[in-house]
Design a protein around this motif. Structure first.
Motif, PDB file in Angstrom:
ATOM      1  N   UNK A 197       0.835  -1.214   0.000  1.00  0.00           N
ATOM      2  CA  UNK A 197       0.000   0.000   0.000  1.00  0.00           C
ATOM      3  C   UNK A 197       0.860   1.250   0.000  1.00  0.00           C
ATOM      4  N   UNK A 198       1.923   1.225   0.838  1.00  0.00           N
ATOM      5  CA  UNK A 198       2.826   2.367   0.889  1.00  0.00           C
ATOM      6  C   UNK A 198       3.541   2.574  -0.440  1.00  0.00           C
ATOM      7  N   UNK A 199       3.905   1.423  -1.053  1.00  0.00           N
ATOM      8  CA  UNK A 199       4.596   1.532  -2.353  1.00  0.00           C
ATOM      9  C   UNK A 199       3.691   2.155  -3.401  1.00  0.00           C
ATOM     10  N   UNK A 202       3.425   5.819  -2.740  1.00  0.00           N
ATOM     11  CA  UNK A 202       4.615   6.571  -3.176  1.00  0.00           C
ATOM     12  C   UNK A 202       4.666   6.706  -4.685  1.00  0.00           C
ATOM     13  N   UNK A 203       4.279   5.592  -5.363  1.00  0.00           N
ATOM     14  CA  UNK A 203       4.269   5.647  -6.837  1.00  0.00           C
ATOM     15  C   UNK A 203       3.264   6.683  -7.336  1.00  0.00           C
ATOM     16  N   UNK A 204       2.126   6.726  -6.686  1.00  0.00           N
ATOM     17  CA  UNK A 204       1.111   7.712  -7.091  1.00  0.00           C
ATOM     18  C   UNK A 204       1.586   9.133  -6.876  1.00  0.00           C
ATOM     19  N   UNK A 205       2.208   9.344  -5.698  1.00  0.00           N
ATOM     20  CA  UNK A 205       2.716  10.698  -5.418  1.00  0.00           C
ATOM     21  C   UNK A 205       3.820  11.083  -6.391  1.00  0.00           C
ATOM     22  N   UNK A 206       4.678  10.073  -6.657  1.00  0.00           N
ATOM     23  CA  UNK A 206       5.797  10.377  -7.573  1.00  0.00           C
ATOM     24  C   UNK A 206       5.278  10.685  -8.974  1.00  0.00           C
ATOM     25  N   UNK A 207       4.308   9.951  -9.413  1.00  0.00           N
ATOM     26  CA  UNK A 207       3.743  10.203 -10.752  1.00  0.00           C
ATOM     27  C   UNK A 207       3.097  11.580 -10.812  1.00  0.00           C
ATOM     28  N   UNK A 208       2.412  11.929  -9.718  1.00  0.00           N
ATOM     29  CA  UNK A 208       1.771  13.242  -9.692  1.00  0.00           C
ATOM     30  C   UNK A 208       2.806  14.349  -9.781  1.00  0.00           C
ATOM     31  N   UNK A 209       3.947  14.182  -9.062  1.00  0.00           N
ATOM     32  CA  UNK A 209       5.019  15.190  -9.100  1.00  0.00           C
ATOM     33  C   UNK A 209       5.613  15.294 -10.508  1.00  0.00           C
ATOM     34  N   UNK A 210       5.834  14.156 -11.112  1.00  0.00           N
ATOM     35  CA  UNK A 210       6.437  14.163 -12.455  1.00  0.00           C
ATOM     36  C   UNK A 210       5.493  14.818 -13.463  1.00  0.00           C
ATOM     37  N   UNK A 211       4.210  14.532 -13.263  1.00  0.00           N
ATOM     38  CA  UNK A 211       3.261  15.179 -14.181  1.00  0.00           C
ATOM     39  C   UNK A 211       3.291  16.687 -14.038  1.00  0.00           C
ATOM     40  N   UNK A 212       3.378  17.154 -12.784  1.00  0.00           N
ATOM     41  CA  UNK A 212       3.432  18.600 -12.577  1.00  0.00           C
ATOM     42  C   UNK A 212       4.691  19.181 -13.185  1.00  0.00           C
ATOM     43  N   UNK A 213       5.845  18.503 -13.023  1.00  0.00           N
ATOM     44  CA  UNK A 213       7.097  19.000 -13.594  1.00  0.00           C
ATOM     45  C   UNK A 213       7.037  19.008 -15.125  1.00  0.00           C
ATOM     46  N   UNK A 214       6.397  17.993 -15.644  1.00  0.00           N
ATOM     47  CA  UNK A 214       6.314  17.924 -17.105  1.00  0.00           C
ATOM     48  C   UNK A 214       5.477  19.074 -17.664  1.00  0.00           C
ATOM     49  N   UNK A 215       4.406  19.380 -16.987  1.00  0.00           N
ATOM     50  CA  UNK A 215       3.546  20.457 -17.457  1.00  0.00           C
ATOM     51  C   UNK A 215       4.275  21.795 -17.397  1.00  0.00           C
ATOM     52  N   UNK A 216       5.059  22.001 -16.352  1.00  0.00           N
ATOM     53  CA  UNK A 216       5.812  23.232 -16.229  1.00  0.00           C
ATOM     54  C   UNK A 216       6.878  23.341 -17.306  1.00  0.00           C
ATOM     55  N   UNK A 217       7.564  22.238 -17.583  1.00  0.00           N
ATOM     56  CA  UNK A 217       8.636  22.279 -18.614  1.00  0.00           C
ATOM     57  C   UNK A 217       8.048  22.432 -20.003  1.00  0.00           C
ATOM     58  N   UNK A 218       6.874  21.943 -20.215  1.00  0.00           N
ATOM     59  CA  UNK A 218       6.219  22.031 -21.521  1.00  0.00           C
ATOM     60  C   UNK A 218       5.848  23.480 -21.848  1.00  0.00           C
ATOM     61  N   UNK A 219       5.462  24.211 -20.845  1.00  0.00           N
ATOM     62  CA  UNK A 219       5.093  25.606 -21.037  1.00  0.00           C
ATOM     63  C   UNK A 219       6.317  26.444 -21.374  1.00  0.00           C
ATOM     64  N   UNK A 220       7.451  26.193 -20.798  1.00  0.00           N
ATOM     65  CA  UNK A 220       8.661  27.015 -21.012  1.00  0.00           C
ATOM     66  C   UNK A 220       9.323  26.744 -22.343  1.00  0.00           C
ATOM     67  N   UNK A 221       9.562  25.535 -22.738  1.00  0.00           N
ATOM     68  CA  UNK A 221      10.314  25.190 -23.954  1.00  0.00           C
ATOM     69  C   UNK A 221       9.777  23.917 -24.537  1.00  0.00           C
ATOM     70  N   UNK A 222       8.849  24.044 -25.481  1.00  0.00           N
ATOM     71  CA  UNK A 222       8.303  22.824 -26.110  1.00  0.00           C
ATOM     72  C   UNK A 222       9.334  22.115 -26.950  1.00  0.00           C
ATOM     73  N   UNK A 223       9.381  20.853 -26.868  1.00  0.00           N
ATOM     74  CA  UNK A 223      10.334  20.021 -27.619  1.00  0.00           C
ATOM     75  C   UNK A 223       9.541  19.192 -28.608  1.00  0.00           C
ATOM     76  N   UNK A 224       9.797  19.375 -29.889  1.00  0.00           N
ATOM     77  CA  UNK A 224       9.023  18.621 -30.882  1.00  0.00           C
ATOM     78  C   UNK A 224       9.249  17.125 -30.819  1.00  0.00           C
TER      79      UNK A 224
END
Length: 246
Positions: A197-199, A202-224
């Protein structure tokens, strides 16, 4: 040659009177059969004497007994009369009962006859005593065997009780061990479920963080060349995530 002497009529009739036992409540043999007893003198005169003698006078009957050397003994039950040759079931000895004035004429051979009869009785008693002794010894042997068998059975029962008790103790111990093992397994499964359950958390939280980072990086410099709609983890990021749990 017949050496038997005639039995006096009085003695024979007296013997027959007792053997018939029709008036045993008035006159009868004693329990040992070595004498006879008159319980009721009046009833003796009225109901018994006249059936066997020419008179019904009890006093005359007693005088006749005295003439033949019968001994009178008083008891609480009545009058007892006895003679060494007058016995129940021994009619052959009646011939040796004589009147007082005739006893001196009895030959020595006839005088010895009662002694021979007594010896025969003694031998019979000895044989009975031997049989009783042998029976007693046999009973003792049987009793000893019974005691030994009883002791053996008691020992077997005690051994069986000990065996059953030990088995019950072993079963109880094994039940406790099984219970402890089941408890340990349940505890281990509970810990594994908790860890899983803890794992997942943690996986859910980590995925949520990565999604947030991805959205932020996408706004600054889109990579084709980057598929911003993909949620697949970067292999390097996955290894870092796994290392965080080690």
């Amino acid at each position: 040659m017949n050496t038997r002497t005639p039995i006096p009529t009085f003695i024979l009739k007296t013997y027959q009177m007792l053997e018939e036992q029709n008036h045993s409540n008035i006159v009868s043999w004693t329990a040992q059969g070595t004498a006879f007893i008159v319980y009721n003198q009046q009833q003796m005169e009225k109901q018994v004497l006249q059936n066997f003698f020419k008179h019904s006078n009890y006093s005359s009957f007693v005088r006749q007994l005295n003439l033949y050397n019968f001994k009178k003994v008083r008891s609480n039950e009545g009058q007892i009369f006895k003679h060494k040759c007058f016995r129940k079931g021994m009619k052959s000895m009646l011939q040796f009962i004589k009147r007082r004035n005739q006893e001196d004429l009895i030959t020595p051979a006839i005088q010895e006859e009662p002694t021979i009869q007594v010896k025969e009785e003694q031998n019979l008693f000895k044989e009975c005593a031997i049989d009783i002794k042998e029976t007693n010894n046999k009973l003792k042997e049987d009793m000893k065997l019974l005691q030994e068998t009883s002791s053996y059975l008691i020992d077997q029962m005690q051994n069986l009780n000990h065996f059953v008790y030990n088995q019950s103790v072993d079963i109880e111990v094994k039940f406790k061990q099984v219970g402890q093992m089941l408890h340990a397994i349940n505890e281990e499964l509970r810990q594994e479920n908790k860890s899983e359950t803890q794992t997942n958390k943690f996986l859910g939280e980590y995925k949520s963080i990565k999604d947030d980072q991805f959205q932020e990086s996408k706004i600054g410099s889109p990579n084709p060349y980057v598929d911003y709609n993909s949620t697949a983890l970067n292999p390097l990021d996955y290894e870092c995530f796994i290392d965080s749990f080690l």
